[in-house]
Motif scaffolding. Sequence first.
Motif, PDB file in Angstrom:
ATOM      1  N   UNK A   3       7.586  11.695 -16.130  1.00 20.45           N
ATOM      2  CA  UNK A   3       7.755  12.506 -14.926  1.00 20.45           C
ATOM      3  C   UNK A   3       8.386  11.623 -13.855  1.00 20.45           C
ATOM      4  N   UNK A   4       9.342  12.168 -13.129  1.00 19.68           N
ATOM      5  CA  UNK A   4       9.949  11.463 -12.004  1.00 19.68           C
ATOM      6  C   UNK A   4       9.471  12.106 -10.713  1.00 19.68           C
ATOM      7  N   UNK A   5       8.924  11.291  -9.818  1.00 22.00           N
ATOM      8  CA  UNK A   5       8.439  11.789  -8.535  1.00 22.00           C
ATOM      9  C   UNK A   5       9.068  11.008  -7.394  1.00 22.00           C
ATOM     10  N   UNK A   6       9.192  11.665  -6.249  1.00 26.73           N
ATOM     11  CA  UNK A   6       9.634  10.971  -5.040  1.00 26.73           C
ATOM     12  C   UNK A   6       8.413  10.580  -4.220  1.00 26.73           C
ATOM     13  N   UNK A   7       8.541   9.494  -3.462  1.00 26.81           N
ATOM     14  CA  UNK A   7       7.470   9.014  -2.598  1.00 26.81           C
ATOM     15  C   UNK A   7       8.024   8.786  -1.212  1.00 26.81           C
ATOM     16  N   UNK A   8       7.523   9.551  -0.236  1.00 28.41           N
ATOM     17  CA  UNK A   8       7.972   9.414   1.138  1.00 28.41           C
ATOM     18  C   UNK A   8       7.303   8.266   1.853  1.00 28.41           C
ATOM     19  N   UNK A   9       7.820   7.941   3.019  1.00 27.01           N
ATOM     20  CA  UNK A   9       7.279   6.817   3.789  1.00 27.01           C
ATOM     21  C   UNK A   9       5.860   7.073   4.267  1.00 27.01           C
ATOM     22  N   UNK A  10       5.457   8.324   4.326  1.00 25.62           N
ATOM     23  CA  UNK A  10       4.086   8.655   4.717  1.00 25.62           C
ATOM     24  C   UNK A  10       3.181   8.864   3.515  1.00 25.62           C
ATOM     25  N   UNK A  11       3.674   8.508   2.336  1.00 30.07           N
ATOM     26  CA  UNK A  11       2.851   8.599   1.145  1.00 30.07           C
ATOM     27  C   UNK A  11       2.853   9.955   0.457  1.00 30.07           C
ATOM     28  N   UNK A  52       0.833  -1.209   0.000  1.00 30.58           N
ATOM     29  CA  UNK A  52       0.000   0.000   0.000  1.00 30.58           C
ATOM     30  C   UNK A  52       0.862   1.252   0.000  1.00 30.58           C
ATOM     31  N   UNK A  53       1.938   1.243   0.789  1.00 28.58           N
ATOM     32  CA  UNK A  53       2.799   2.429   0.877  1.00 28.58           C
ATOM     33  C   UNK A  53       3.512   2.672  -0.453  1.00 28.58           C
ATOM     34  N   UNK A  54       4.092   1.610  -1.019  1.00 29.28           N
ATOM     35  CA  UNK A  54       4.881   1.781  -2.233  1.00 29.28           C
ATOM     36  C   UNK A  54       4.036   2.105  -3.454  1.00 29.28           C
ATOM     37  N   UNK A  55       2.738   1.763  -3.415  1.00 30.81           N
ATOM     38  CA  UNK A  55       1.877   1.976  -4.571  1.00 30.81           C
ATOM     39  C   UNK A  55       0.892   3.102  -4.386  1.00 30.81           C
ATOM     40  N   UNK A  56       1.070   3.896  -3.330  1.00 28.09           N
ATOM     41  CA  UNK A  56       0.065   4.917  -3.063  1.00 28.09           C
ATOM     42  C   UNK A  56      -0.053   5.901  -4.222  1.00 28.09           C
ATOM     43  N   UNK A  57       1.063   6.236  -4.846  1.00 31.86           N
ATOM     44  CA  UNK A  57       0.983   7.161  -5.978  1.00 31.86           C
ATOM     45  C   UNK A  57       0.181   6.548  -7.125  1.00 31.86           C
ATOM     46  N   UNK A  58       0.409   5.230  -7.382  1.00 30.07           N
ATOM     47  CA  UNK A  58      -0.312   4.595  -8.470  1.00 30.07           C
ATOM     48  C   UNK A  58      -1.794   4.481  -8.191  1.00 30.07           C
ATOM     49  N   UNK A  59      -2.172   4.174  -6.952  1.00 30.28           N
ATOM     50  CA  UNK A  59      -3.567   3.894  -6.654  1.00 30.28           C
ATOM     51  C   UNK A  59      -4.436   5.118  -6.862  1.00 30.28           C
ATOM     52  N   UNK A  60      -3.865   6.304  -6.739  1.00 28.72           N
ATOM     53  CA  UNK A  60      -4.662   7.501  -6.974  1.00 28.72           C
ATOM     54  C   UNK A  60      -4.798   7.788  -8.462  1.00 28.72           C
ATOM     55  N   UNK A  61      -4.077   7.031  -9.311  1.00 29.07           N
ATOM     56  CA  UNK A  61      -4.276   7.146 -10.745  1.00 29.07           C
ATOM     57  C   UNK A  61      -5.451   6.260 -11.110  1.00 29.07           C
ATOM     58  N   UNK A 111      12.277  10.903   1.410  1.00 29.27           N
ATOM     59  CA  UNK A 111      11.832  10.135   0.257  1.00 29.27           C
ATOM     60  C   UNK A 111      12.465   8.748   0.269  1.00 29.27           C
ATOM     61  N   UNK A 112      11.616   7.705   0.175  1.00 28.68           N
ATOM     62  CA  UNK A 112      12.103   6.332   0.169  1.00 28.68           C
ATOM     63  C   UNK A 112      12.154   5.744  -1.235  1.00 28.68           C
ATOM     64  N   UNK A 113      11.263   6.218  -2.110  1.00 31.88           N
ATOM     65  CA  UNK A 113      11.164   5.669  -3.457  1.00 31.88           C
ATOM     66  C   UNK A 113      11.108   6.786  -4.476  1.00 31.88           C
ATOM     67  N   UNK A 114      11.412   6.423  -5.738  1.00 32.22           N
ATOM     68  CA  UNK A 114      11.112   7.304  -6.862  1.00 32.22           C
ATOM     69  C   UNK A 114      10.126   6.564  -7.757  1.00 32.22           C
ATOM     70  N   UNK A 115       9.163   7.318  -8.281  1.00 31.03           N
ATOM     71  CA  UNK A 115       8.112   6.762  -9.122  1.00 31.03           C
ATOM     72  C   UNK A 115       8.223   7.370 -10.511  1.00 31.03           C
ATOM     73  N   UNK A 116       8.142   6.530 -11.538  1.00 27.70           N
ATOM     74  CA  UNK A 116       8.122   7.000 -12.921  1.00 27.70           C
ATOM     75  C   UNK A 116       6.680   6.998 -13.393  1.00 27.70           C
ATOM     76  N   UNK A 117       6.212   8.165 -13.869  1.00 28.65           N
ATOM     77  CA  UNK A 117       4.847   8.299 -14.357  1.00 28.65           C
ATOM     78  C   UNK A 117       4.852   8.781 -15.801  1.00 28.65           C
ATOM     79  N   UNK A 118       3.797   8.409 -16.537  1.00 27.31           N
ATOM     80  CA  UNK A 118       3.572   9.002 -17.847  1.00 27.31           C
ATOM     81  C   UNK A 118       3.116  10.448 -17.665  1.00 27.31           C
ATOM     82  N   UNK A 119       3.074  11.198 -18.748  1.00 24.63           N
ATOM     83  CA  UNK A 119       2.608  12.579 -18.661  1.00 24.63           C
ATOM     84  C   UNK A 119       1.136  12.647 -18.287  1.00 24.63           C
ATOM     85  N   UNK A 120       0.410  11.545 -18.486  1.00 23.55           N
ATOM     86  CA  UNK A 120      -1.003  11.505 -18.098  1.00 23.55           C
ATOM     87  C   UNK A 120      -1.198  11.107 -16.639  1.00 23.55           C
TER      88      UNK A 120
END
Length: 549
Positions: free
Chosen positions: A519-527, A15-24, A485-494
């Motif tokens: 787009x490159x984003x960082x993801x912290x441990x608190x999401x 859940x923590x590592x995918x929080x950015x994806x789940x809001x997509x 920041x614990x992770x970096x997330x790669x996203x499409x422009x969409x």
Amino acid sequence: MSKRLSFTLYILLLCISLQAQTFSSPKREVRAVWLTTIGGLDWPHSYAQSQSGIDRQKSELTRLLDLYQKAGINTILLQTRIRGTVIYPSQYEPWDGCLSGFPGRSPGYDALAFAIDECHKRGMELHAWVVTVPIGKWDKAGAQNIRRKLPGVARRIGPEGYMNPENPRTATYLADICEEIVRNYNVDGIHLDYIRYPETWTIRVSRDQGRGYITGIVRAISNRVRSLRPWVKMSCSPIGKFDDLSRYWSHGWNAYTKVCQDAQGWLRSGLMDQLYPMMYFRDNQFFPFAIDWAEQSSGKTIAPGLGIYFLNPREGNWRLSDVTREMQVLRQYGMGQTFFRGKFLTDNDQGIYDYVVQFNRHPALVPAMTWASNAVPDAPRDMKIGKNSLSWQGRSPYYNIYSSRTWPVNTDDGANLVATRRTGNSIVTPTDGRYFAVTAMNEYGNESRPLQSHEVAEAPRIDVPLLACDGYRLTLPKKDHTLDAALVIIETLQGNAIDSHSYQGTTIDVSRVPNGYYVLKSLGRKGVTHRLGFFQVKRGLAHIGINKT
């Protein structure tokens, strides 16, 4: 570490590592709510005994539907048959008292027809929720009607009455009820509730025979519905745990063995198109059983029911995070979400409504019934764009509208959805500086190829320096330790997340990322996420196996 503990830890880390994806938001996903009418629990909260009462009931329902639409809900499960009583004029059963205040008395309007029209105006599906076996108190209207019409079919357990699943007249009668609904109303689904043995029923036959009786009822209803309108979705709300798993025990409360619901078999055999398991559990009593439903879906739709009523302190002691973790994992496994029940969502207990609005920030289409039909409608034609309007030509029952600031509009990206299941050929929407695409959609949910608003493609405009990338390795910005920041997330422009890496070292491997801008984003441990920059992946033809000569 025990296996049970390790599974829960895995889910939490997921859940923590995918929080950015789940809001997509995905393009297709069932987002449903059970709208309960028994006793007016969710609706209505007043009686229709005059025109002003009718208007008040209608106004209350449209207000709720507006709130659901804002939260991305696309499926309303409206309790239509309650306990041998109904909310529409029926030749088989009496009016329920929830509308007029008097059992057997009409409220002065057709509540089911009104609800269907209002849902369809908002691009929502309406499924008629039919409570099957229970028929209410033994001496009340519903049970009395069944006892009079079908002597010997009803059985009394304590003060309650139930239709006997082992009596063949039960299957025929319930099929009659569902046929009446489908024949007279433009419902999008028949949703069977309590299609099982009561837990207090002494089952004297074998469990295999018991499952055969329940399946016989489902088959009778399904065959009757499909003979009239094969695109009407058949579904039910089984017990939340199908059966014991190899590593996790259902604690004696499951669909298959305890109450003879072979719900996964109904998917395999084609008797049902969707399941809404009542998964009002947490942690290891939720996640393994939810994944089991997903793995045994036979390619059909699963939208587990979430017990959001436990967020209310009068009902339970859950925290918001108990539900949000479940929603995130369901999305990751390609399942939908269903809330029990409507009032606890719109009351915003512990902020659940606010969270759902963000979680479902873009509209979504219900998954197409490709197993029933893969026919594709003709594409719309002759698009015209006005200052604040869009119109097109076509004869399909539904249209979906997409929009973006890049061309062509990507109709595979749910973030580009503007409106779903439109029944007309126009829409009022801001058009300045945007591109549009319109698809036709048939009753099964299959889309046509898109009609695009422009014919000249434009490259994406990125007016900031790009991060260094040779097509294989991406150079990371210097880590700002204040971001945690614990992770970096790669996203499409969409905004679709496609890869993630630990935020360590100076570079990361992007050799498997397709050519394009990202787009490159960082993801912290608190999401918490932060945008680090843009980059381009550009590799030569030799890399993808094409001979230049």
